[in-house]
Design an enzyme around this catalytic site. Structure first.
Site, PDB file in Angstrom:
ATOM      1  N   GLY A  64     -15.747   3.926  -3.283  1.00 46.53           N
ATOM      2  CA  GLY A  64     -15.199   4.449  -2.038  1.00 46.53           C
ATOM      3  C   GLY A  64     -14.744   3.394  -1.064  1.00 46.53           C
ATOM      4  N   ALA A  65     -14.712   2.120  -1.492  1.00 48.88           N
ATOM      5  CA  ALA A  65     -14.354   1.027  -0.588  1.00 48.88           C
ATOM      6  C   ALA A  65     -12.903   0.590  -0.742  1.00 48.88           C
ATOM      7  CB  ALA A  65     -15.276  -0.169  -0.832  1.00 48.88           C
ATOM      8  N   SER A  76     -23.816   7.512 -17.148  1.00 48.95           N
ATOM      9  CA  SER A  76     -23.570   6.555 -16.084  1.00 48.95           C
ATOM     10  C   SER A  76     -24.839   6.340 -15.276  1.00 48.95           C
ATOM     11  CB  SER A  76     -22.446   7.063 -15.155  1.00 48.95           C
ATOM     12  OG  SER A  76     -22.364   6.270 -13.980  1.00 48.95           O
ATOM     13  N   LEU A  97     -11.600  -0.478  -3.513  1.00 50.99           N
ATOM     14  CA  LEU A  97     -11.573  -1.587  -4.473  1.00 50.99           C
ATOM     15  C   LEU A  97     -11.418  -1.071  -5.906  1.00 50.99           C
ATOM     16  CD1 LEU A  97     -14.345  -3.831  -2.903  1.00 50.99           C
ATOM     17  CD2 LEU A  97     -11.866  -4.049  -2.663  1.00 50.99           C
ATOM     18  N   GLU A 129       0.831  -1.203   0.000  1.00 48.64           N
ATOM     19  CA  GLU A 129       0.000   0.000   0.000  1.00 48.64           C
ATOM     20  C   GLU A 129       0.863   1.249   0.000  1.00 48.64           C
ATOM     21  OE1 GLU A 129      -3.266  -0.252  -1.112  1.00 48.64           O
ATOM     22  OE2 GLU A 129      -3.422  -1.652   0.564  1.00 48.64           O
ATOM     23  N   ASP A 185      -3.496   0.183  -9.584  1.00 48.36           N
ATOM     24  CA  ASP A 185      -4.896  -0.149  -9.779  1.00 48.36           C
ATOM     25  C   ASP A 185      -5.178  -0.541 -11.225  1.00 48.36           C
ATOM     26  OD1 ASP A 185      -5.088   0.586  -7.162  1.00 48.36           O
ATOM     27  OD2 ASP A 185      -6.174   2.458  -7.530  1.00 48.36           O
ATOM     28  N   TYR A 190      -4.255  11.935   0.935  1.00 45.15           N
ATOM     29  CA  TYR A 190      -3.472  11.118   0.004  1.00 45.15           C
ATOM     30  C   TYR A 190      -2.339  11.951  -0.588  1.00 45.15           C
ATOM     31  CZ  TYR A 190      -2.688   7.607  -3.684  1.00 45.15           C
ATOM     32  OH  TYR A 190      -2.133   6.661  -4.512  1.00 45.15           O
TER      33      TYR A 190
END
Length: 432
Positions: free
Chosen positions: A172-173, A94, A175, A60, A222, A274
């Site tokens: 927002g998880a 979307s 993932l 991470e 990612d 971040y």
């Protein structure tokens, strides 16, 4: 034996998988994207392409430090239904947004990067030039990044396109719902525009879209995890060379599940914490005289402690030790199997909690309770400040661990978590 820090792996190109190659049924997102496309255009799409989200087993905040990561693609996917149009415009819609966004393809160069969000010292966002909603900046940014890969005269010949997006990747998880949008969009445009790009090039376009169009200073992990995913395997990625190796996980054979505990606390990479962590890492690398923290070893940490203030030192220590944990995890999986990696996952979480300071009480509770109820290992995953934790759990223990976590959240006054399992899965594909 732990692999040497300088060891890199052979690149394995995993092309877009045909839908028939997947044993899983097409996700609900595919049907939702098709339905939205029909609503948007009154006609059928030329195809529907999808790409997965990802969970990060370990590694991470190492990606933008040129380090090592070990993510895997998951079964949750984002789908993009698309078809070329006769003009030079791109329209994106979307299921998460009330209205579509439409711009001329030639205006993308004006919109990005000269029109992207810029940040003041106070971290406020000032918009310069035409603005689009953040969700639309992902697919539009991908189109912009792909056009930039060809000569201007060739980009000017690209047909317009309609794209309808739907997703079942939790937002927002941690993932990487964003990489799934980028992967689905880039895979669709690669085929429709006849670009013939390999998955790594598509991943790089996705990263550029996220960095420059959206303004989120993320690394490339990612996108690479989404584009190179394989069933029951993780992607061992050297973020400097972009060399990869598919690492068999053996979870199914060992009867293990990856349990995701989504706290429901959302995070945004394009805002504060971040970015501050990344800047701290850059200061540490500069003070140590290296191009990136990838070049710092555990043996160098005493010198780092002398040169850096306490906060920057702890940020550096997390990245350096996390890189080593990734290498140790790869070695443990190969030599002793997945039950041997639990302590490494726990150490990773402690480092993110104490040194990188990106955990929150909900994540700490999820990890502690999962471990107390039999998880082999657990850690927060993703960028931090919210999102999800993962726990490696025996299949038969999943219900008990899940219930214990829910009870602990209720007892602590936290919102109820979303608890579910993820399966290491294949990368992008054409579904229709």
């Amino acid at each position: 034996m732990t692999p040497a820090r300088t060891t890199t792996a052979t690149t394995e190109t995993a092309g877009t998988a045909d839908a028939s190659a997947s044993s899983a049924a097409a996700p609900a997102a595919v049907a939702a994207a098709e339905a939205l496309f029909r609503e948007l255009t009154g006609s059928e799409p030329a195809g529907v392409w999808s790409a997965p989200g990802r969970a990060n087993l370990i590694g991470e905040h190492t990606d933008y430090n040129d380090g090592f990561v070990l993510p895997f693609a998951i079964q949750h996917r984002t789908a993009a239904a698309a078809r070329l149009r006769t003009d030079g415009r791109i329209r994106v819609a979307s299921t998460f947004a009330a209205e579509p966004v439409e711009v001329a393809l030639d205006d993308l160069e004006t919109l990005f990067p000269s029109g992207r969000a810029r940040r003041t010292a106070a971290n406020a966002v000032e918009e310069h030039g035409p603005a689009v909603p953040e969700w639309a900046a992902y697919p539009l940014g991908v189109a912009w990044a792909l056009r930039a890969l060809v000569p201007a005269w060739a980009a000017g010949t690209f047909a317009g396109v309609d794209i309808a997006i739907a997703s079942d990747v939790p937002v927002g998880a941690g993932l990487s719902s964003s990489a799934a949008i980028e992967g689905a969009t880039s895979t669709a445009l690669d085929e429709l525009w006849g670009l013939g790009l390999d998955p790594v090039a598509l991943a790089q376009a996705g990263r550029r879209a996220e960095n420059e169009a959206v303004g989120a200073p993320t690394g490339i992990m990612d996108q690479m995890a989404s584009m190179l995913g394989r069933a029951d395997a993780a992607v061992f990625l050297d973020c400097r060379s972009l060399e990869t190796r598919s690492i068999p996980l053996g979870f199914a054979e060992e009867g293990l599940d990856v349990l995701v505990i989504d706290t429901g606390v959302t995070h945004a990479h394009s805002t504060g914490g971040y970015r501050e962590r990344r800047e701290s890492c850059e200061r540490g690398a500069a003070a140590l005289g290296v191009a990136a923290l990838r070049d710092v070893t555990v043996a160098d940490l005493p010198r780092a402690a002398e040169l850096l203030d306490d906060t920057d030192f702890r940020r550096v220590r997390h990245v350096v030790t996390e890189d080593q944990r990734v290498l140790d995890t790869v070695a443990a999986l190969a030599e002793r199997g997945p039950r041997a990696i639990g302590d490494l996952l726990v150490a990773s979480h402690a480092s993110m909690r104490d040194d990188f300071e990106i955990s929150i009480p909900e994540l700490d509770t999820a990890v502690d309770v999962a471990l107390a109820h039999g998880a082999i290992g657990a850690r927060m995953t993703g960028g931090g400040f919210g999102g999800a934790a993962i726990a490696l759990v025996d299949h038969d223990a999943v219900p008990a661990v899940s219930e214990a976590v829910r009870a602990a959240f209720a007892g602590s006054g936290f919102a109820a978590p979303h608890v579910f399992t993820v399966t290491p899965s294949a990368g992008p594909r054409r579904d229709v």
